[in-house]
Design a protein around this motif. Structure first.
Motif, short mmCIF file in Angstrom:
data_model
loop_
_atom_site.label_atom_id
_atom_site.label_comp_id
_atom_site.label_asym_id
_atom_site.label_seq_id
_atom_site.Cartn_x
_atom_site.Cartn_y
_atom_site.Cartn_z
N UNK A 185 -7.43 42.61 -37.47
CA UNK A 185 -8.32 43.47 -36.38
C UNK A 185 -7.56 43.98 -35.05
N UNK A 186 -6.17 43.86 -35.31
CA UNK A 186 -5.53 44.37 -34.19
C UNK A 186 -5.42 43.54 -32.79
N UNK A 187 -6.15 42.29 -32.94
CA UNK A 187 -6.43 41.54 -31.67
C UNK A 187 -5.19 40.32 -31.49
N UNK A 188 -4.13 40.41 -32.45
CA UNK A 188 -3.26 39.20 -32.10
C UNK A 188 -2.25 39.83 -31.06
N UNK A 189 -2.26 39.45 -29.88
CA UNK A 189 -1.31 39.95 -28.98
C UNK A 189 -0.65 38.65 -28.40
N UNK A 190 0.65 39.20 -28.04
CA UNK A 190 1.57 38.23 -27.51
C UNK A 190 2.44 37.54 -28.76
N UNK A 191 2.41 38.03 -29.98
CA UNK A 191 3.04 37.81 -31.13
C UNK A 191 3.81 38.96 -31.76
N UNK A 192 4.56 38.79 -32.67
CA UNK A 192 5.32 39.57 -33.49
C UNK A 192 4.73 39.54 -34.80
N UNK A 193 4.52 40.98 -35.10
CA UNK A 193 3.84 40.93 -36.55
C UNK A 193 4.61 42.06 -37.23
N UNK A 194 5.04 41.47 -38.21
CA UNK A 194 5.74 42.30 -39.31
C UNK A 194 4.96 42.17 -40.65
N UNK A 195 5.26 43.18 -41.47
CA UNK A 195 4.66 43.44 -42.83
C UNK A 195 3.83 44.81 -42.51
N UNK A 196 2.94 45.08 -43.61
CA UNK A 196 2.39 46.26 -43.35
C UNK A 196 0.68 46.10 -43.51
N UNK A 197 0.04 46.85 -42.86
CA UNK A 197 -1.47 46.99 -42.90
C UNK A 197 -1.82 48.30 -43.09
N UNK A 198 -2.46 48.50 -44.27
CA UNK A 198 -2.95 49.98 -44.71
C UNK A 198 -4.55 49.81 -44.55
N UNK A 199 -4.93 50.70 -43.96
CA UNK A 199 -6.46 51.12 -43.81
C UNK A 199 -6.81 52.20 -45.12
#
Ligand code: ATP
Length: 724
Positions: free
Chosen positions: A404-418
């Motif tokens: 949901x794009x609400x994970x703040x303060x973390x490093x996010x890798x990989x891909x999310x496609x809509x």
């Protein structure tokens, strides 16, 4: 000329001619405070008429051209005090009539001060025969009030001054007295009417009105609410009665049809009669607006607004009953054709959102860089309900927050496609609902008010009132909140609805905005089995409109578990153990030798396995720790290097395909000290820029929905406080 001691001819001879008037007023209006003396008052020939309040005559009046606007005549004869009703400024030597509203008496000498009263000029020094004259100035009322009729009196002419009589008031410069309002007492010589009495009366009236509003507002709101409830109940009753009547008609028709069918074809009877039921129901469902009058139907057909509460509720409830019937058709239907016909005809679909993710990894910032989610790959489809399960702390909330794009303060890798495109999830925020674990309901509002606030702010701005009512009523009905719709939600200090009802209101807040993607974090926690099922049924109804529903769920009953379409099972460390259809999960685990014992609820058993509470004794020798690797190998995903040992332990050497193991993740994990600092700074900058972008910059909106503007939303926000 009673006010002048000259003869009429003398007076006329002393009144200023055109050229003198022009000269005087030009200087006056040019803003010059001290007037320049005219040609008769220069230093060499200064006559008595040059003094303030005095004027002189022209020696040969016949020689003066009165229409001459340029040449100032010579005035040196018979200088005398200015007449009453005229004013003679210093240096002018002629008289100008005082205007209306002015009072220009002859001045008298105040022997104490040596000033000519009521004006403020003095006698010229060295001229013992000189006396006080008439008025000397003319000014606007703001600059000087000397010349004007004083307050408390009125001056019908410029030589008459009469005190204001009682019951009247006279302002400065009045030519007549004005009557005071009734109820106001004005004494003799009043300069203004005192409207304090009116002010006091006004304040008292406002106070009384406010008192009445304060005491009656509750009553008014209650009456209004009662009237609305009456319309609502009547509409609901009418819609239900109509459905019942339709059902009775259908039963009769079916009986009739069946008796005919028996004669011809015994074997096909039951199928044929069921088809008939479905057809008839579909037909009756289409007559939605039968409860409405002709003009309302016409307005509806044209997509216009209907106005009265009664019409709106009739419309909403007949739609709701129709939708219920359609759902029944679906559950009854055995013929795909009939179902498709029904669904296509009546189910309104929303824009769809498919979320796919590949190698989604969330890493905690700072020392250690712990993985909260790791290499999660899969897809969440529109029109399906996905359950996210796993032991406590496995990263279920983090998984949905990352999506949901609400994970703040973390490093996010990989891909999310809509919908297959690498768009930002924030671009769709207007059609994404997110129900957090903690309540976001307003405790001082009723259930219905909470739902209306969310609906007003987040539904399309151009949506018709009747459709909004339908949406809110449908959610209230679906979530079983009818009985508490007018109850306060409640706060810590003020007890309100029950915890389970509160949870459902929380979900309702997101349902009323008609989302395309609905993400819920533990919506069934704290709910009993039947409430959970009610909620799941409501969410199931959403999926009929193509909504993609994903939710974290803990310990679902078997019945509830079967209501999900897909399952994401996470192990500790955020690794996927299974992601696929709920129907196939048992088969997958039994393939690796994990069979659910009899009379054990499968989801409970899987969680126990992942918690390590069940000692696995499988023929394949798979351990609990190897389950994520087993899933990766099963799906052909890359296995991270630190898990290669686990992978190798499951298969004899050489049996693993090299591209599954050939992964460089972690190769660059060992950084130098400087490298680590650099990585830290880089990620910190990225997090900050993400926060700034999220909070301040507008992402491109791809949701195709325009919600009410900030000001309108603020109005609804203020409305909440008025309701409190
Ligand atoms: N911002 C954060 N900072 C540090 N650790 C975090 C943060 N967010 C989550 N975690 C950790 O990540 C792990 C996963 O958290 P998450 O809330 O996703 O678990 P969960 O599976 O939803 O648990 P539960 O079922 O108990 O709610 C936990 O160990 C948690 O402590």
């Amino acid at each position: 000329m009673n006010f002048c001691h000259y003869s009429a001819e003398d007076v006329i001879g002393r009144v200023c001619y055109a050229a003198e008037l022009k000269d005087y007023f030009e200087r006056f209006f040019s803003g010059s405070r001290y007037l320049k003396p005219n040609r008769n008052c220069n230093i060499t020939s200064r006559v008595s008429g040059c003094e303030p309040g005095w004027a002189c005559a022209v020696s040969v009046p016949e020689d003066v051209d009165m229409k001459d606007f340029v040449n100032i005549p010579a005035r040196t004869d018979d200088c005398q005090p200015c007449c009453e009703g005229f004013f003679c400024p210093k240096g002018l030597t002629c008289m100008i009539p005082c205007p209306l509203g002015a009072y220009c008496p002859t001045a008298t000498l105040d022997t104490d001060t040596g000033i000519c009263k009521p004006y403020s000029y003095q006698l010229p020094p060295g001229m013992p025969n000189h006396t006080c004259g008439g008025a000397n100035i003319w000014a606007d009322i703001l600059t000087s009030r000397d010349l004007f009729c004083s307050s408390g009196s009125y001056c019908p002419t410029s030589t008459q001054k009469i005190p204001c009589s009682s019951g009247h008031y006279c302002r400065t410069g009045s030519t007549s007295e004005k009557a005071c309002y009734n109820l106001i007492s004005c004494n003799e010589g009043s300069s203004t009417q005192h409207i304090q009495a009116y002010g006091a009366m006004l304040i008292a009236a406002i106070f009384t009105i406010l008192l009445i509003i304060y005491n009656c507002s509750d009553q008014v709101l209650t009456i209004r609410e009662r009237r609305r409830a009456k319309y609502r109940e009547a509409a609901s009753r009418r819609a239900k009665e109509r459905v019942k009547a339709d059902e009775r008609t259908m039963e009769l028709s079916t009986l009739h049809q069946s008796s005919e069918d028996v004669d011809y074809n015994d074997s096909g009877t039951s199928n044929a009669s069921q088809e008939n039921i479905l057809k008839l129901r579909s037909q009756t469902c289409n007559n939605t607006d039968d409860n409405l009058d002709h003009s309302s139907k016409k307005r509806l057909q044209k997509g216009k607004q209907i106005h009265t509460h009664s019409e709106i509720f009739n419309y909403a409830y007949s739609q709701i009953e129709k939708e219920k019937a359609m759902q029944e058709i679906q559950s009854l239907s055995f013929s795909e054709v009939t179902t498709t016909m029904a669904v296509n005809a009546e189910t309104r679909r929303r824009p769809t959102i498919e979320v796919s993710f590949q190698d989604l990894t969330v890493t905690l910032k700072g020392k250690g860089r712990r993985h909260l989610l790791r290499c999660v790959t899969g897809k969440m489809m529109p029109g399906r309900i996905t359950a996210v399960m796993g032991p406590s702390g496995a990263g279920k909330t983090m998984f949905l927050s990352a999506l949901a794009g609400k994970a703040h303060g973390c490093k996010i890798t990989g891909s999310i496609l809509i919908n297959g495109k690498p768009d930002s999830i924030h671009s769709y925020k207007r059609i994404i609902g997110f129900v957090p674990q903690d309540d976001v309901v307003h405790g001082n509002l009723t259930v219905e008010e909470n739902l209306w606030f969310s609906a007003n702010c987040r539904l399309p701005a151009n949506m018709l009132k009747q459709d909004r009512v339908l949406v809110v009523e449908r959610v209230i009905e679906c979530l079983g909140l009818q009985t508490v719709r007018n109850s306060l939600v409640g706060t810590v200090e003020k007890r309100g609805i029950s915890g389970g009802q509160r949870k459902r209101v929380n979900v309702g807040l997101e349902m009323v905005m008609e989302p395309s993607l609905l993400i819920l974090d533990e919506p069934t926690s704290g709910l009993d089995s039947s409430s959970s099922q009610l909620l799941l049924r409501a969410l199931r109804r959403e999926t009929l409109e193509g909504v993609n529903v994903s939710m974290v769920v803990h310990q679902p009953s078997y019945l509830l578990f079967q209501m999900f379409d897909d399952l994401v099972l996470l192990a500790k460390g955020g690794l996927t153990v299974y992601h696929g259809s709920v129907r196939e999960v048992e088969e997958y685990f039994s393939e690796i030798g994990i069979n659910v014992p009899d009379r054990v609820n499968p989801p409970d058993y899987f969680i126990d396995v992942l918690e390590g509470m069940v000692k696995l004794n499988t023929s394949s020798g798979v351990t609990c720790e190897q389950l994520p690797v087993r899933w990766m190998l099963h799906k052909g995903y890359h296995v991270p290097p630190d898990m290669h040992a686990n992978a190798a332990a499951m298969f004899p050497e050489g049996q693993l395909s090299s591209n599954v193991l050939n992964d460089n993740e972690g190769a660059a994990e060992d950084h130098s000290f400087v490298g680590e600092i650099w990585e830290y700074v880089k990620s910190n900058v990225k997090v900050r820029s993400d926060v700034i972008r999220h909070n301040f910059l507008r992402t491109k909106d791809l949701s195709n929905r325009s919600t009410p503007g900030i000001l309108v939303q603020y109005r609804y926000f203020l409305g909440r406080y008025v309701s409190c």
